[in-house]
Design a protein around this motif. Sequence first.
Motif, PDB file in Angstrom:
ATOM      1  N   ASP A 273       0.850  -1.188   0.000  1.00  0.00           N
ATOM      2  CA  ASP A 273       0.000   0.000   0.000  1.00  0.00           C
ATOM      3  C   ASP A 273       0.891   1.245   0.000  1.00  0.00           C
ATOM      4  N   VAL A 281      -2.430  -4.275  -0.548  1.00  0.00           N
ATOM      5  CA  VAL A 281      -3.691  -4.108  -1.261  1.00  0.00           C
ATOM      6  C   VAL A 281      -3.873  -5.292  -2.207  1.00  0.00           C
ATOM      7  N   SER A 321     -10.052   3.847   3.313  1.00  0.00           N
ATOM      8  CA  SER A 321      -9.372   3.760   2.020  1.00  0.00           C
ATOM      9  C   SER A 321      -9.674   4.995   1.174  1.00  0.00           C
ATOM     10  N   TYR A 323      -9.081   4.923  -2.212  1.00  0.00           N
ATOM     11  CA  TYR A 323      -8.774   4.325  -3.498  1.00  0.00           C
ATOM     12  C   TYR A 323      -9.615   4.872  -4.646  1.00  0.00           C
ATOM     13  N   LEU A 332      -0.794   3.299  -7.041  1.00  0.00           N
ATOM     14  CA  LEU A 332      -0.996   1.852  -6.996  1.00  0.00           C
ATOM     15  C   LEU A 332      -0.582   1.195  -8.312  1.00  0.00           C
TER      16      LEU A 332
END
Length: 407
Positions: A273, A281, A321, A323, A332
């Motif tokens: 991560d 992740v 998160s 994301y 990522l």
Amino acid sequence: MNKIVRNLFIFILIIAFLIAFSSSYLSLSMDNLAYVLVIGIDKGTDNNLEVSFQFSTTSKSTESGSTEKTPTVMDTVTAPSLSTAINLMDGYMGKELNLSHCKVIIFSEELAQEGISEEIYTLINDTQIRPSSNIVISKCNAKFYMEQTSPELENLISKYYEIFTNSSKYTGLKPNATIGDFFNAIICKTCEPVAILGGISTEKPENQGNNHIQENYNVKSNQTPIEGENGSENIGVATFKDDKLVGELCALETTTYLALRNRLDRFLVSIPDPDDVNSYVDIYLYPDGNTNVQVDTSTNSPYIQVKSKFTGRIYSMSNNSQYLDPEILKELSETCNKYLESVFSDYLYKTSKEFKSDINGFGRYALGNFFTTQDFDEYNWCNNYQNAFFEVKVDTSIKSSMLLTET
């Protein structure tokens, strides 16, 4: 005219007679056949083989009408060759062995290390053996592996052996390795054979209990943390040089092998991560087109460039998160690229330097660099592969799972 009608009537009568009795003849023939589901081949004493045959028998029904698991019969014969073993078993069973329903051929690791080309040629020369039959290399005795195999969700063991490789396309934990592909690779000069790595779950990995997938993917058959009624397991790849077993691939390396061979629909990886060095992740990756391979054979040290593209979906998320942030997704993607490039490169150098075996089939791409097959033969690709150098480039585009959105 009457003669023609009479002859036509006789002809129709003969056809009707043949149709009427053909079913009973077929039934009689089936009753005199013993259908082999699995063949296990072990190394015996005095240069003999120990060959085990597993047969299915008639299923039974309980009083409630539910169907129990179909019982099987297994017999073993010691013989100097596979063909002799089949002939001896014919006499013992009192029925002719039929191999057309054989789903799996299992070789012990000990025998595979010495070479199995004679057995492969014998099987492939038998018109009853299907090229789609899978090959398993067992880390234990092949007979013991067969005895321990007890599928939990199938009543018919033949059904289990028919579908047990289906998960290879979405887990990447084992290949769909068939005897047809194995034979082609033995006689081919551009690749080497592989088989499914099988075993009995007896060891537990030291890294059991880690909180991310990657560490638990450094296992293979005989080492998984799985516990269940089915005593056998199939995880990993048995790699060959010609017809001899030279090494094994763990679960992660198996996924890499299948990804580079374009045999995966999707697979799961764990990457660090970017926001927390102690966390990982989980990401599902989907191949975005086939792997691009270019091979330079201008020297005796092949230079191989490998380029792969993937689309990723975040699989694991926590309550904090971020994301959905484009910058986080970009980080990522870059992290995933570096991770996969490292994993792919380590795997490729392992096949080249340690195994000296082109199980990836890069020789197919090298073949196009030569004007004639004689020129390619003189280059001696299978031996020069151990001198290869690799450049790996991975391009990954990671997106949110799109199941959760910020409000």
